[in-house]
Enzyme design. Structure first.
Site, PDB file in Angstrom:
ATOM      1  CG  ASN A 175      -0.390  -0.241   2.490  1.00  0.00           C
ATOM      2  OD1 ASN A 175       0.730  -0.743   2.598  1.00  0.00           O
ATOM      3  ND2 ASN A 175      -1.097   0.125   3.535  1.00  0.00           N
ATOM      4  CE  LYS A 198       8.865 -10.684   0.048  1.00  0.00           C
ATOM      5  NZ  LYS A 198       7.891 -10.157  -0.915  1.00  0.00           N
ATOM      6  N   GLY A 250       2.978  -5.732   7.171  1.00  0.00           N
ATOM      7  CA  GLY A 250       2.021  -6.549   6.431  1.00  0.00           C
ATOM      8  C   GLY A 250       0.937  -7.076   7.352  1.00  0.00           C
ATOM      9  CB  SER A 251      -1.561  -9.680   6.803  1.00  0.00           C
ATOM     10  OG  SER A 251      -0.745 -10.784   6.489  1.00  0.00           O
ATOM     11  CB  THR A 254       2.595 -12.385   6.617  1.00  0.00           C
ATOM     12  OG1 THR A 254       1.564 -12.726   5.699  1.00  0.00           O
ATOM     13  CG2 THR A 254       3.928 -12.617   5.955  1.00  0.00           C
ATOM     14  CD  GLU A 272       5.113  -0.393  12.525  1.00  0.00           C
ATOM     15  OE1 GLU A 272       3.902  -0.289  12.791  1.00  0.00           O
ATOM     16  OE2 GLU A 272       5.987   0.227  13.148  1.00  0.00           O
ATOM     17  CB  CYS A 306      -1.880  -0.311   8.436  1.00  0.00           C
ATOM     18  SG  CYS A 306      -0.718   1.066   8.482  1.00  0.00           S
ATOM     19  CD  GLU A 485       8.475   0.796  10.204  1.00  0.00           C
ATOM     20  OE1 GLU A 485       7.392   1.037   9.666  1.00  0.00           O
ATOM     21  OE2 GLU A 485       9.393   0.173   9.640  1.00  0.00           O
TER      22      GLU A 485
HETATM   23  P1  NAD Z   1       0.919  -9.694   3.487  1.00  0.00           P
HETATM   24  O1  NAD Z   1       1.179 -10.102   4.894  1.00  0.00           O
HETATM   25  O2  NAD Z   1       0.138 -10.584   2.632  1.00  0.00           O
HETATM   26  O3  NAD Z   1       2.317  -9.478   2.710  1.00  0.00           O
HETATM   27  C1  NAD Z   1       3.287  -8.582   3.185  1.00  0.00           C
HETATM   28  C2  NAD Z   1       4.646  -9.012   2.686  1.00  0.00           C
HETATM   29  O4  NAD Z   1       5.006 -10.265   3.240  1.00  0.00           O
HETATM   30  C3  NAD Z   1       4.730  -9.178   1.164  1.00  0.00           C
HETATM   31  O5  NAD Z   1       5.964  -8.648   0.729  1.00  0.00           O
HETATM   32  C4  NAD Z   1       4.677 -10.673   0.994  1.00  0.00           C
HETATM   33  O6  NAD Z   1       5.297 -11.127  -0.194  1.00  0.00           O
HETATM   34  C5  NAD Z   1       5.443 -11.145   2.208  1.00  0.00           C
HETATM   35  N1  NAD Z   1       5.171 -12.529   2.639  1.00  0.00           N
HETATM   36  C6  NAD Z   1       4.050 -13.259   2.427  1.00  0.00           C
HETATM   37  N2  NAD Z   1       4.185 -14.468   3.023  1.00  0.00           N
HETATM   38  C7  NAD Z   1       5.378 -14.491   3.631  1.00  0.00           C
HETATM   39  C8  NAD Z   1       6.082 -15.451   4.434  1.00  0.00           C
HETATM   40  N3  NAD Z   1       5.558 -16.637   4.726  1.00  0.00           N
HETATM   41  N4  NAD Z   1       7.297 -15.117   4.919  1.00  0.00           N
HETATM   42  C9  NAD Z   1       7.833 -13.913   4.658  1.00  0.00           C
HETATM   43  N5  NAD Z   1       7.240 -12.970   3.897  1.00  0.00           N
HETATM   44  C10 NAD Z   1       6.019 -13.250   3.393  1.00  0.00           C
HETATM   45  O7  NAD Z   1       0.281  -8.242   3.562  1.00  0.00           O
HETATM   46  P2  NAD Z   1      -0.231  -7.313   2.353  1.00  0.00           P
HETATM   47  O8  NAD Z   1      -1.506  -7.856   1.817  1.00  0.00           O
HETATM   48  O9  NAD Z   1       0.896  -7.060   1.436  1.00  0.00           O
HETATM   49  O10 NAD Z   1      -0.519  -5.936   3.119  1.00  0.00           O
HETATM   50  C11 NAD Z   1      -1.710  -5.644   3.770  1.00  0.00           C
HETATM   51  C12 NAD Z   1      -1.544  -5.764   5.267  1.00  0.00           C
HETATM   52  O11 NAD Z   1      -0.450  -4.970   5.699  1.00  0.00           O
HETATM   53  C13 NAD Z   1      -2.752  -5.268   6.030  1.00  0.00           C
HETATM   54  O12 NAD Z   1      -3.065  -6.140   7.082  1.00  0.00           O
HETATM   55  C14 NAD Z   1      -2.291  -3.932   6.584  1.00  0.00           C
HETATM   56  O13 NAD Z   1      -2.953  -3.503   7.735  1.00  0.00           O
HETATM   57  C15 NAD Z   1      -0.843  -4.200   6.830  1.00  0.00           C
HETATM   58  N6  NAD Z   1      -0.081  -2.940   6.881  1.00  0.00           N
HETATM   59  C16 NAD Z   1       0.391  -2.497   8.092  1.00  0.00           C
HETATM   60  C17 NAD Z   1       1.061  -1.287   8.186  1.00  0.00           C
HETATM   61  C18 NAD Z   1       1.592  -0.769   9.511  1.00  0.00           C
HETATM   62  O14 NAD Z   1       2.456   0.105   9.506  1.00  0.00           O
HETATM   63  N7  NAD Z   1       1.119  -1.256  10.641  1.00  0.00           N
HETATM   64  C19 NAD Z   1       1.261  -0.519   7.036  1.00  0.00           C
HETATM   65  C20 NAD Z   1       0.759  -0.994   5.829  1.00  0.00           C
HETATM   66  C21 NAD Z   1       0.102  -2.216   5.759  1.00  0.00           C
END
Ligand code: NAD
Length: 511
Positions: A175, A198, A250-251, A254, A272, A306, A485
């Site tokens: 995002n 990555k 990310g989520s 993960t 995060e 997020c 961060e």
């Molecule tokens: P995601 O967890 O699907 O993927 C995030 C990253 O992790 C990607 O680069 C993906 O390729 C990688 N990944 C996937 N599986 C993995 C594994 N098993 N091991 C290591 N890396 C792996 O998340 P998304 O769909 O890309 O992003 C959306 C999520 O991110 C939402 O839940 C959102 O709230 C969160 N987010 C949080 C913040 C914050 O600062 N708190 C900011 C932006 C997004």
């Protein structure tokens, strides 16, 4: 705080003509290892890079495999030997130079970010310029990283040294791709670490541009490397024994896997993660500002933020005028080509994310919520038919126990909830597994601070929403994450402390 007006002032005129069309960033190798762009060694598994705006497949990208990740970590380990020994002032000067190059290239980078994400161009410009500020900020702090001195009895003393951790592995979501690369790399590098980053496979382009900019600014080869790939590449990185720390955005699922990988090796980790934050509108607020705040808390970046305040609690007595103003303003938002200057709603990142958003609206309706406005997929023009464009959605009649109110949608779906008293809204706002952010709209000073101190969240906004000045720490409570961060605090997560005791007398012992 960075204002939008200031963000736009950084756009040099000569870049205004750079638009989509041919994209040099797309055709080049997308890994960056040891100071140059490289293709993966061999990549049986590939993924498509697609433009969210049009649905056009721009290219196929090979996942970085074990050999690529090993090489990236190895050059980062080598680079660490010299980078970590440089003075903070020298490191900071390189970061500051990089920040200036980012500013000069704002328009080109923002257009590339639009291509990757489908977000409106003005949002992308704002992101790029605010990231330049973050890199600049850590450039300024690099020379200030210092330990402490402690006087002990009889002239003895102790001092502490803040040392870098080593090679940091960074993994980002889609995002805010450039933001994630720069928010993670600039404090890590300022503290003397090196990094292998990555990006999300949805948005691979601007992290490599950052790598090139760092090199141009004088960062030694190998200090910042980029490997592209899906989850499997992320797993290789987070399980790598040569990495000392993982920093992930990310989520929650993960994040949990990455923490598990770090736990096995006792590696440091910053997470995060997701959110379902409250945005509270009290009856004594300036209602026009509160409506603006609620829109900022829900509709930026197609709702894919997020920290979004998607549970909008509105005090009963102002519910009617609040909703009238909100609907009028939301209707006026322009859904369109993300590259058009007047577009305020761009494309959703992927068909899957669009489907998830529409599905949550249906779930909400089944649970008894009413769509007051929006929530339909639209096609702004025939050339954008392959993209996924969704009207911002306002749901009323929501209850705290509905799935659409409790779970993270990550799309423009605002759930409006009614409340009567401060105590009630505090309890309900805190009834969430997440704790990333929250908004409080009121003109009562004491109420604002009382509620802020009672909410369980890492970032609270009083009479504003979704602003991230570089100097203010950002991060979550509960399942929203671990660590921070931004701000000087981020440096604590990229350093470890060595304590040195110095005896000034003779050694005493009972034997
Ligand atoms: P995601 O967890 O699907 O993927 C995030 C990253 O992790 C990607 O680069 C993906 O390729 C990688 N990944 C996937 N599986 C993995 C594994 N098993 N091991 C290591 N890396 C792996 O998340 P998304 O769909 O890309 O992003 C959306 C999520 O991110 C939402 O839940 C959102 O709230 C969160 N987010 C949080 C913040 C914050 O600062 N708190 C900011 C932006 C997004």
């Amino acid at each position: 705080m960075l204002s939008m007006k200031r963000a736009l002032q950084f756009v040099p005129r000569r870049y205004m003509a750079v638009v989509t069309g041919s994209h040099p960033q797309v055709t080049q190798p997308l890994n960056y290892i040891g100071g140059q762009r490289v293709d993966p060694a061999n990549s049986p598994n590939t993924f498509n890079l697609t433009s969210p705006a049009t649905g056009e497949v721009l290219r196929t990208v090979g996942n970085a495999g074990g050999k690529d990740v090993d090489e990236a970590v190895s050059v980062a380990q080598d680079a660490f030997k010299t980078w970590s020994k440089m003075g903070g002032f020298e490191r900071g000067a390189i970061l500051k130079k990089a920040a200036n190059i980012v500013r000069e290239r704002t328009e080109e980078m923002a257009r590339t970010e639009v291509l990757d994400t489908g977000k409106p161009i003005w949002e992308a410009r704002y992101d790029i310029v605010s990231c330049a500020d973050t890199i600049d900020y850590y450039g300024g702090l690099a020379a200030k990283i210092a330990g402490e001195y402690q006087q002990l009895p009889n002239g003895s003393f102790a001092y502490t040294i803040k040392e870098p951790l080593g090679v940091v592995g960074g993994i980002g979501a889609w995002n805010y791709p450039f933001q994630m690369a720069s928010w993670k790399s600039s404090p890590a590098l300022a503290a003397g670490n090196t990094m292998v980053f990555k990006p999300s496979p949805f948005t691979p382009l601007t992290a490599v541009m950052l790598a090139e900019i760092y090199t141009e600014a004088g960062l030694p080869h190998g200090c910042f490397n980029v490997v592209q790939g899906e989850g499997e590449t992320g797993e290789l990185l987070s399980n790598h024994t040569g990495v000392s720390k993982m920093t992930f955005t990310g989520s929650v699922p993960t994040g949990s896997k990455i923490m598990e990988a770090c736990a096995k090796q006792i590696h440091h980790v910053t997470l995060e993660l997701g959110g379902k934050s409250p945005c509270i509108i009290f009856e004594d607020s300036d209602l026009d500002s509160a409506v603006t705040g609620a829109m900022l808390a829900n509709f930026l970046n197609q709702g894919q933020v997020c920290s979004n305040g998607t549970r909008v609690f509105v005090q009963e007595s102002v519910m009617k005028p609040f909703l009238e103003k909100l609907v009028e303003r939301t209707k006026a938002m322009k859904i369109g080509d993300p590259n058009d200057e007047d577009t305020t709603v761009g494309a959703t990142i992927s068909p899957e994310q669009a489907h998830k958003t529409l599905q949550y609206i249906d779930i909400g309706k089944t649970e008894g919520a009413r769509v007051l406005y929006g929530g339909e997929r639209v096609t702004p023009s025939p050339s954008l038919a392959g993209g996924h464009y969704i009207q911002p959605c306002i749901l009323t009649g929501c209850q705290d126990n509905m799935r659409v109110v409790r779970e993270e949608v990550f799309g423009s779906v605002m759930s409006v909830l009614s409340f009567s008293s401060d105590e009630e809204v505090i309890t309900r706002a805190n009834d969430s597994e997440f704790g990333l952010a929250g908004g409080i709209f009121t003109n009562n000073l004491q109420r604002a601070h009382r509620v802020a101190s009672s909410l369980e969240a890492g970032s609270l906004y009083i009479n504003n929403y979704n602003v991230y000045p570089a100097g203010v720490p950002f991060g979550g409570y509960k399942k929203s994450g671990i660590g921070r961060e931004n701000g000087p605090e981020a440096l604590d997560y990229y350093t470890q402390i060595k304590s040195v005791y110095v005896e000034m007398g003779s050694v005493e012992a009972p034997f």
